[in-house]
Write a protein that holds these residues in place. Structure first.
Motif, PDB file in Angstrom:
ATOM      1  N   ILE A  96       0.857  -1.174   0.000  1.00  0.00           N
ATOM      2  CA  ILE A  96       0.000   0.000   0.000  1.00  0.00           C
ATOM      3  C   ILE A  96       0.901   1.234   0.000  1.00  0.00           C
ATOM      4  N   PRO A  97       0.619   2.230  -0.856  1.00  0.00           N
ATOM      5  CA  PRO A  97       1.401   3.462  -0.791  1.00  0.00           C
ATOM      6  C   PRO A  97       1.347   4.055   0.618  1.00  0.00           C
ATOM      7  N   ARG A  98       2.460   4.613   1.051  1.00  0.00           N
ATOM      8  CA  ARG A  98       2.541   5.121   2.427  1.00  0.00           C
ATOM      9  C   ARG A  98       1.431   6.110   2.755  1.00  0.00           C
ATOM     10  N   LYS A  99       1.100   7.003   1.817  1.00  0.00           N
ATOM     11  CA  LYS A  99       0.078   8.017   2.131  1.00  0.00           C
ATOM     12  C   LYS A  99      -1.314   7.413   2.294  1.00  0.00           C
ATOM     13  N   ASP A 100      -1.495   6.153   1.862  1.00  0.00           N
ATOM     14  CA  ASP A 100      -2.793   5.485   1.988  1.00  0.00           C
ATOM     15  C   ASP A 100      -2.887   4.593   3.227  1.00  0.00           C
ATOM     16  N   ARG A 101      -1.849   4.543   4.013  1.00  0.00           N
ATOM     17  CA  ARG A 101      -1.883   3.733   5.230  1.00  0.00           C
ATOM     18  C   ARG A 101      -2.639   4.480   6.320  1.00  0.00           C
ATOM     19  N   GLU A 106      -0.756   6.793   8.601  1.00  0.00           N
ATOM     20  CA  GLU A 106      -0.355   8.070   7.982  1.00  0.00           C
ATOM     21  C   GLU A 106      -1.554   9.012   7.857  1.00  0.00           C
ATOM     22  N   MET A 107      -2.742   8.440   7.632  1.00  0.00           N
ATOM     23  CA  MET A 107      -3.937   9.265   7.429  1.00  0.00           C
ATOM     24  C   MET A 107      -4.556   9.742   8.733  1.00  0.00           C
ATOM     25  N   LEU A 108      -4.420   8.966   9.799  1.00  0.00           N
ATOM     26  CA  LEU A 108      -5.080   9.291  11.064  1.00  0.00           C
ATOM     27  C   LEU A 108      -4.735  10.683  11.585  1.00  0.00           C
ATOM     28  N   PRO A 109      -3.459  11.074  11.681  1.00  0.00           N
ATOM     29  CA  PRO A 109      -3.187  12.426  12.195  1.00  0.00           C
ATOM     30  C   PRO A 109      -3.790  13.528  11.323  1.00  0.00           C
ATOM     31  N   LEU A 110      -3.806  13.319  10.018  1.00  0.00           N
ATOM     32  CA  LEU A 110      -4.364  14.329   9.113  1.00  0.00           C
ATOM     33  C   LEU A 110      -5.873  14.462   9.291  1.00  0.00           C
ATOM     34  N   LEU A 111      -6.568  13.324   9.354  1.00  0.00           N
ATOM     35  CA  LEU A 111      -8.019  13.371   9.538  1.00  0.00           C
ATOM     36  C   LEU A 111      -8.365  13.866  10.935  1.00  0.00           C
ATOM     37  N   SER A 112      -7.601  13.460  11.930  1.00  0.00           N
ATOM     38  CA  SER A 112      -7.855  13.897  13.299  1.00  0.00           C
ATOM     39  C   SER A 112      -7.754  15.425  13.398  1.00  0.00           C
ATOM     40  N   GLU A 113      -6.732  15.990  12.797  1.00  0.00           N
ATOM     41  CA  GLU A 113      -6.552  17.450  12.803  1.00  0.00           C
ATOM     42  C   GLU A 113      -7.681  18.139  12.028  1.00  0.00           C
ATOM     43  N   ALA A 114      -8.040  17.576  10.873  1.00  0.00           N
ATOM     44  CA  ALA A 114      -9.130  18.165  10.081  1.00  0.00           C
ATOM     45  C   ALA A 114     -10.448  18.092  10.847  1.00  0.00           C
ATOM     46  N   TYR A 115     -10.672  16.996  11.569  1.00  0.00           N
ATOM     47  CA  TYR A 115     -11.914  16.839  12.333  1.00  0.00           C
ATOM     48  C   TYR A 115     -11.981  17.860  13.476  1.00  0.00           C
ATOM     49  N   LYS A 116     -10.849  18.066  14.162  1.00  0.00           N
ATOM     50  CA  LYS A 116     -10.828  19.028  15.275  1.00  0.00           C
ATOM     51  C   LYS A 116     -11.129  20.441  14.782  1.00  0.00           C
TER      52      LYS A 116
END
Length: 164
Positions: free
Chosen positions: A44-49, A52-62
């Motif tokens: 799996i490409p690293r950006k799709d793991r 790797e996605m959790l911190p980005l989505l967590s920040e966007a959700y906050k």
């Protein structure tokens, strides 16, 4: 080899290999001969793991708030992978444009044939019509992959966010 230690085959592949999905050919050839082992699957490409996605989505959700009829999570998901959504929207516009131009090109080709225009003129309209058709096939092929991948990533990231 652990997932993500090295670049995945997808990340190493050329643009043509990605557009034609020939990056998966070696795996498919082996799979045609015998059942694949886990280490033979494409990484799996690293950006799709999800890690790797959790911190980005967590920040966007906050940093998200509900907008009009869209719940907070949907707004966060749209912020989190906005590049993929923009790319899909542009592909949709390109496809609609190619669908609108196809009847015009066909009309010009038929007019050139009826009017007895030169062979060169007729071949030009036929080549343009063929080129637009090829573009539509390629665009739709990539569009299905991109939108499927976005949905898959949204599901993985949302699942990781829920279990975090």
């Amino acid at each position: 080899m652990k997932c993500g230690q090295n670049l995945s085959e997808w990340e190493k592949a050329s643009t043509f290999s990605k557009l034609s999905f020939s990056v998966a050919n070696p795996m498919l050839c082996v799979g045609q001969e015998k059942p694949l082992e886990f280490d033979q699957l494409l990484l799996i490409p690293r950006k799709d793991r999800s890690d790797e996605m959790l911190p980005l989505l967590s920040e966007a959700y906050k940093n998200s708030k509900p907008f009009w009829f869209l719940p907070r999570l949907m707004v966060a998901l749209m912020k989190f992978r906005w590049v993929d959504l923009t790319y899909a929207a542009l592909m949709t516009i390109a496809d609609a444009t190619s669908m609108l131009i196809t009847p015009y090109l066909l009309r010009r080709l038929l007019a050139a044939l009826v009017n007895g225009d030169s062979d060169r003129q007729c071949y030009m309209w036929a080549a343009l019509l063929t080129g637009v058709g090829f573009f539509q096939v390629l665009n739709r092929h990539v569009f299905v992959f991109v939108t499927t991948r976005v949905g898959w990533n949204w599901k993985n990231a949302t699942t990781a966010l829920i279990h975090d």
